[in-house]
Design a protein around this motif. Structure first.
Motif, PDB file in Angstrom:
ATOM      1  N   ALA A   1      -4.818   1.725  -2.338  1.00  0.00           N
ATOM      2  CA  ALA A   1      -5.572   2.527  -1.368  1.00  0.00           C
ATOM      3  C   ALA A   1      -6.199   3.788  -1.897  1.00  0.00           C
ATOM      4  CB  ALA A   1      -4.927   2.589   0.044  1.00  0.00           C
ATOM      5  N   SER A   2      -7.340   4.129  -1.454  1.00  0.00           N
ATOM      6  CA  SER A   2      -8.217   5.143  -1.962  1.00  0.00           C
ATOM      7  C   SER A   2      -7.444   6.304  -1.523  1.00  0.00           C
ATOM      8  CB  SER A   2      -9.639   4.913  -1.482  1.00  0.00           C
ATOM      9  OG  SER A   2     -10.221   6.420  -1.772  1.00  0.00           O
TER      10      SER A   2
ATOM     11  N   GLN B   1      -9.050   9.051  -0.604  1.00  0.00           N
ATOM     12  CA  GLN B   1      -9.949   9.626   0.295  1.00  0.00           C
ATOM     13  C   GLN B   1      -9.429   9.116   1.811  1.00  0.00           C
ATOM     14  OE1 GLN B   1     -13.801  10.711  -0.173  1.00  0.00           O
ATOM     15  NE2 GLN B   1     -13.582  10.923  -2.347  1.00  0.00           N
ATOM     16  N   PHE B   2      -8.479   8.302   2.011  1.00  0.00           N
ATOM     17  CA  PHE B   2      -7.945   8.230   3.237  1.00  0.00           C
ATOM     18  C   PHE B   2      -7.172   9.340   3.585  1.00  0.00           C
ATOM     19  CE2 PHE B   2      -8.868   3.636   2.483  1.00  0.00           C
ATOM     20  CZ  PHE B   2      -9.476   3.395   3.349  1.00  0.00           C
TER      21      PHE B   2
ATOM     22  N   ASP C   1      -6.407  12.055   5.680  1.00  0.00           N
ATOM     23  CA  ASP C   1      -7.123  12.864   6.628  1.00  0.00           C
ATOM     24  C   ASP C   1      -6.685  12.196   7.869  1.00  0.00           C
ATOM     25  OD1 ASP C   1     -10.415  13.411   7.301  1.00  0.00           O
ATOM     26  OD2 ASP C   1      -9.415  11.970   8.659  1.00  0.00           O
TER      27      ASP C   1
ATOM     28  N   GLU D   1      -8.221   9.490   9.753  1.00  0.00           N
ATOM     29  CA  GLU D   1      -7.795   8.215   9.323  1.00  0.00           C
ATOM     30  C   GLU D   1      -6.214   7.837   9.371  1.00  0.00           C
ATOM     31  OE1 GLU D   1      -9.821   5.833   7.827  1.00  0.00           O
ATOM     32  OE2 GLU D   1     -11.525   7.316   8.361  1.00  0.00           O
TER      33      GLU D   1
END
Lengths: 423, 423
Positions: B374-375, B377-378, B380, B383
């Motif tokens: 998974a990226s 950028q999750f 957060d 998220e």
């Protein structure tokens, strides 16, 4: 060793080795950690005579220095006490391993599954005074929770601590773990404590001081890393007007007199004026009979002439002795105000049958442990079912109340995807 | 205001009022806190023109000072952005109230029942730079979690922050709560920040810095109270030899290029040598096409001549830009060593199909957030399903990873007895 540069080099080396050992410990299987604890316990039993001989050196020095009998009692190790320390190690081996426990699972609409999992904190610095058993207790709790420990004992117990520490180091090696997992600072120079409080270049994650107010105060003042501690335990019992007064008397006697020298002993009793004339004389009877001095506000002294007048200082004093202060309050609000002003945020109790009062007590009093119809002396990790504790924390960050193996952990998030990209 | 004594008096007063407000907030019903949030949102919509007028003063000053376009963009408020801030307040009102939630119940053999219940932390100090929306976001998260907030914004956004703060203060009063629950420091003198970092005589429980590395570094260095923060996000993606290479490419592109300026963006990709010749050219193709500069180790540059040579500094740089560094590693162990040396302990990801590799990654990498397939950028709070977040913490104490309303709480133990005394 008194050379500052030497101590700096020594302590930084300890920190680096601890960090390295912590990496190995973080992934060590439970069995291996438990084996190290049991090997250490076995070695303590085998080396009982050596440990007592080392302890005798410390005791002899203490006697030469005319140290108090109470202090010498805390310092002295006999066969029974060494067995008790070994038993303690074996009990910690029996505790559940907190590392790897899943604390929460979050399932997201996009299919991501997020686990929150316990991990060790890293390296824990323990600074203690005369009780040599802390070497084993604290070292074992850190090990069980997957943390490396740097232990710094007082100069009074240096030979005893070294003998006990050697059992731990050998137990670690016998189980195939690095002996750097539990290191004892080899110098009693105070500068070493200063270095630990500065964090050894990021190689200490938390400091736990074990000792009197002087030590804890210095640690809280100087530490540049988080500290798990309580400075003092100024614990209160509030007797509400709805209280069962027989229960109130029994709980107060236990909370004060079971053991007077522990942090969970009650120091101040706040009694609602509606029940004070019924409770105070009977309570004072019982306290005086048990050898407890009672100091009180004007209304308390007027109810019983064995009560000595309390001064302002009494309300903020942790006696750690058979002395208790008593104040008659107008109502429950005044009791809460008193606690707000004088409490050390450790443990308070309310004796009440009125549920609304109990609810207010639980939500409005800002202390780590709040008791309803129970003695403040239950403020203890063992009594909370946590097994052993390394101490009790009054700070609100991370660990609050008893600090057991779970409180010596952090956590991380482990996110399971299937090639997820974020829109 | 430049007089040091005046600033001292001002800040200590703020601290005392915050502590008092925190007592009220700790027992405020959820409905009342949510009403304050909704009233504040409504006021922001009503006063949109006034807020934009105040914001124009800040923008005009910034332009006079030749501040960068990116900075002015972050600073500028238009109708849409003000609506978004108001929406945010309403969304925080919809979150579950963490205060009073039972975290655990311990039933002891002696009949004591011990509840562990969430409580607010107390007073939270938030220090931020140019984004005026932090005034509302941070204030609202503190309020929802029952904490008083002391907000200190940058001088660049002083008029905007004041206009937004006035909506919060009026919203609090409309709901019958003290407006001291969310205070904005009225001076931009840097000395005020120093006072907050010292803890305002015990009246600040935690500091949250929101801004660049300069601000966060100063706060972490000087603070005498706990800090929730991350200094930087040097995030890694490891491509194992068992990886699905199409997935690896997609995840890396997203992790780098979705938004390059956020802390969860990847900075370094570590590729196993067994798959590097297959992956590198295709990955570089896609990155270059999207406008990303690629810097690499010798083995990477030898695979694709569009890759510029990386220097030692690249491995420890958070680019916050369309630049990525790539290193071909011998094996998974070398990837773990690289992360151990250069990671900022924020977020790392592994792309792998081999479960044993994933398990090692999850247990051996010491970062707040670990991703599998998974990226990065999750990383957060939104998220993670936490609703809003006040920031992401890389420390291991108390809060780790996204800091939402639950992470802004402490807990206490509430012990239910029936007259229990301790044997």
């Amino acid at each position: 060793m008194t050379n500052q540069a030497d101590i700096h080099t020594l302590m930084m080396g300890l920190g680096e080795r601890a960090r390295l050992a912590a990496r190995g410990l973080a992934i060590a299987p439970t069995d291996q950690k438990d084996q190290a604890l049991r090997e250490s316990a076995a070695l303590m039993r085998v080396r009982k005579q050596d440990i007592m001989a080392a302890n005798q050196k410390d005791v002899a020095t203490a006697k030469e220095n005319n140290i108090s009998a109470a202090f010498i009692d805390r310092l002295t190790l006999d066969e029974g006490r060494i067995d008790a320390i070994a038993d303690g190690l074996e009990q910690i081996a029996l505790l559940d391993d907190p590392v790897g426990t899943k604390l929460a699972e979050i399932r997201r609409p996009n299919g991501l599954v997020i686990d929150r999992v316990r991990t060790p904190l890293g390296v824990i610095g323990v600074i203690f005074e005369s009780r040599p058993n802390v070497t084993a207790d604290a070292g074992a709790l850190c090990l069980k929770s997957g943390n490396a420990a740097i232990l710094r004992g007082g100069s009074d117990s240096v030979h005893s601590s070294r003998a006990i520490h050697q059992c731990l180091a050998d137990g670690l090696e016998a189980a195939g773990l690095s002996k750097d997992a539990i290191q004892l600072v080899p110098t009693t120079d105070r500068e070493a404590v200063g270095k630990m409080l500065q964090g050894l270049h990021g190689n200490v994650d938390v400091i736990v001081p074990r000792g009197g107010k002087g030590l804890v105060g210095r640690v809280q003042q100087e530490a540049r890393v988080p500290v798990f501690a309580h400075l003092e335990g100024i614990c209160h019992i509030v007797v509400d007007k709805s209280a069962d007064l027989t229960m109130a008397k029994d709980v107060i006697l236990n909370a004060k007199m079971r053991r007077t020298g522990i942090c969970g002993a009650v120091e101040t009793v706040l009694i609602d004026q509606h029940v004070s004339s019924l409770l105070v004389p009977e309570l004072v009877d019982a306290l005086v009979e048990m050898g407890c001095e009672v100091r009180g506000c004007d209304r308390t002294t007027s109810l019983d002439d064995r009560v000595k007048p309390a001064t302002e200082d009494d309300w903020s004093t942790e006696y750690l002795d058979a002395i208790v202060s008593v104040r008659v309050v107008d109502d429950f609000d005044q009791a809460l105000d008193h606690i707000g002003q004088y409490s050390s945020h450790h443990t308070e109790a309310v004796i009440a049958e009125d549920d609304a009062v109990v609810q207010r007590f639980f939500t409005e009093v800002d202390s780590a442990i709040l008791m309803h119809n129970a003695s403040t002396q239950f403020a203890d990790g063992g009594e909370f079912g946590m097994g052993a504790e390394i101490g009790i924390a009054t700070g609100k960050m991370h660990a609050r109340g008893p600090v057991g193996v779970e409180q010596l952990t952090s956590f991380n998030y482990r996110v399971h995807g299937k090639g997820h990209t974020r829109p």
